[in-house]
Design a protein around this motif. Structure first.
Motif, PDB file in Angstrom:
ATOM      1  N   THR A 187      -0.574  -5.143 -43.428  1.00 14.21           N
ATOM      2  CA  THR A 187      -1.073  -6.432 -42.965  1.00 14.21           C
ATOM      3  C   THR A 187      -2.348  -6.751 -43.719  1.00 14.21           C
ATOM      4  O   THR A 187      -3.068  -5.847 -44.152  1.00 14.21           O
ATOM      5  N   LYS A 188      -2.614  -8.024 -43.855  1.00 14.56           N
ATOM      6  CA  LYS A 188      -3.863  -8.451 -44.489  1.00 14.56           C
ATOM      7  C   LYS A 188      -5.007  -8.297 -43.503  1.00 14.56           C
ATOM      8  O   LYS A 188      -4.876  -8.689 -42.334  1.00 14.56           O
ATOM      9  N   GLU A 189      -6.099  -7.749 -43.987  1.00 20.18           N
ATOM     10  CA  GLU A 189      -7.286  -7.650 -43.124  1.00 20.18           C
ATOM     11  C   GLU A 189      -7.981  -8.992 -43.086  1.00 20.18           C
ATOM     12  O   GLU A 189      -8.003  -9.719 -44.072  1.00 20.18           O
ATOM     13  N   LYS A 190      -8.565  -9.289 -41.955  1.00 21.57           N
ATOM     14  CA  LYS A 190      -9.360 -10.507 -41.843  1.00 21.57           C
ATOM     15  C   LYS A 190     -10.667 -10.315 -42.609  1.00 21.57           C
ATOM     16  O   LYS A 190     -11.296  -9.268 -42.507  1.00 21.57           O
ATOM     17  N   LEU A 232      -1.712   8.610 -37.074  1.00 14.95           N
ATOM     18  CA  LEU A 232      -0.722   7.560 -36.892  1.00 14.95           C
ATOM     19  C   LEU A 232      -1.120   6.616 -35.758  1.00 14.95           C
ATOM     20  O   LEU A 232      -1.033   5.397 -35.893  1.00 14.95           O
ATOM     21  N   LYS A 233      -1.578   7.167 -34.663  1.00 15.84           N
ATOM     22  CA  LYS A 233      -1.962   6.346 -33.514  1.00 15.84           C
ATOM     23  C   LYS A 233      -3.164   5.463 -33.817  1.00 15.84           C
ATOM     24  O   LYS A 233      -3.345   4.419 -33.196  1.00 15.84           O
ATOM     25  N   HIS A 234      -3.997   5.896 -34.761  1.00 21.22           N
ATOM     26  CA  HIS A 234      -5.212   5.145 -35.098  1.00 21.22           C
ATOM     27  C   HIS A 234      -5.109   4.446 -36.456  1.00 21.22           C
ATOM     28  O   HIS A 234      -6.128   4.048 -37.028  1.00 21.22           O
ATOM     29  N   ASN A 235      -3.891   4.286 -36.951  1.00 22.74           N
ATOM     30  CA  ASN A 235      -3.638   3.593 -38.225  1.00 22.74           C
ATOM     31  C   ASN A 235      -4.482   4.131 -39.374  1.00 22.74           C
ATOM     32  O   ASN A 235      -4.971   3.386 -40.212  1.00 22.74           O
ATOM     33  N   LYS A 236      -4.616   5.445 -39.401  1.00 22.04           N
ATOM     34  CA  LYS A 236      -5.349   6.097 -40.483  1.00 22.04           C
ATOM     35  C   LYS A 236      -4.356   6.576 -41.536  1.00 22.04           C
ATOM     36  O   LYS A 236      -3.143   6.504 -41.344  1.00 22.04           O
ATOM     37  N   ASN A 237      -4.873   7.064 -42.649  1.00 21.52           N
ATOM     38  CA  ASN A 237      -4.031   7.484 -43.760  1.00 21.52           C
ATOM     39  C   ASN A 237      -3.176   8.707 -43.436  1.00 21.52           C
ATOM     40  O   ASN A 237      -3.614   9.606 -42.724  1.00 21.52           O
ATOM     41  N   MET A 256      -4.234  -3.572 -44.700  1.00 25.63           N
ATOM     42  CA  MET A 256      -4.376  -2.547 -43.693  1.00 25.63           C
ATOM     43  C   MET A 256      -2.983  -2.046 -43.304  1.00 25.63           C
ATOM     44  O   MET A 256      -2.048  -2.818 -43.192  1.00 25.63           O
ATOM     45  N   VAL A 257      -2.874  -0.774 -43.082  1.00 24.57           N
ATOM     46  CA  VAL A 257      -1.604  -0.168 -42.686  1.00 24.57           C
ATOM     47  C   VAL A 257      -1.500  -0.149 -41.162  1.00 24.57           C
ATOM     48  O   VAL A 257      -2.447   0.171 -40.462  1.00 24.57           O
ATOM     49  N   SER A 258      -0.328  -0.495 -40.678  1.00 29.51           N
ATOM     50  CA  SER A 258      -0.047  -0.401 -39.246  1.00 29.51           C
ATOM     51  C   SER A 258       1.210   0.446 -39.072  1.00 29.51           C
ATOM     52  O   SER A 258       2.214   0.236 -39.759  1.00 29.51           O
ATOM     53  N   TYR A 259       1.146   1.379 -38.155  1.00 28.53           N
ATOM     54  CA  TYR A 259       2.295   2.228 -37.855  1.00 28.53           C
ATOM     55  C   TYR A 259       3.054   1.733 -36.630  1.00 28.53           C
ATOM     56  O   TYR A 259       3.837   2.477 -36.042  1.00 28.53           O
ATOM     57  N   GLU A 260       2.850   0.489 -36.262  1.00 29.14           N
ATOM     58  CA  GLU A 260       3.529  -0.084 -35.104  1.00 29.14           C
ATOM     59  C   GLU A 260       5.056   0.055 -35.200  1.00 29.14           C
ATOM     60  O   GLU A 260       5.704   0.390 -34.191  1.00 29.14           O
TER      61      GLU A 260
END
Length: 70
Positions: free
Chosen positions: A64-67, A35-40, A1-5
């Motif tokens: 990050t790895k998704e659970k 970006l705020k919702h970690n979308k593509n 999963m992508v995070s823009y943090e």
């Protein structure tokens, strides 16, 4: 999963707001939403953000790895 943090911290460090991205650099508000919702986002957008912020992709996103429920 992508995070823009990392992006939000980079923007804070460089004192650039989302308003500035939209108004000064013509980043579309839909892109800010993504970006705020970690979308593509596109690699072109990633390149643009890195240019604006004078940073590398690692300063914008992290993977990050998704659970999984296995």
């Amino acid at each position: 999963m992508v995070s823009y943090e990392p992006l939000w911290q980079t923007m804070k460090n460089k004192e650039i707001s989302t308003y500035t991205l939209i108004e000064k650099y013509d980043i579309h508000s839909k892109t800010i939403y993504n970006l705020k919702h970690n979308k593509n986002i596109t690699t072109a957008t990633l390149e643009t953000l890195c240019g604006i912020l004078s940073c590398t992709p690692n300063d914008v996103l992290t993977f990050t790895k998704e659970k999984t429920d296995n």
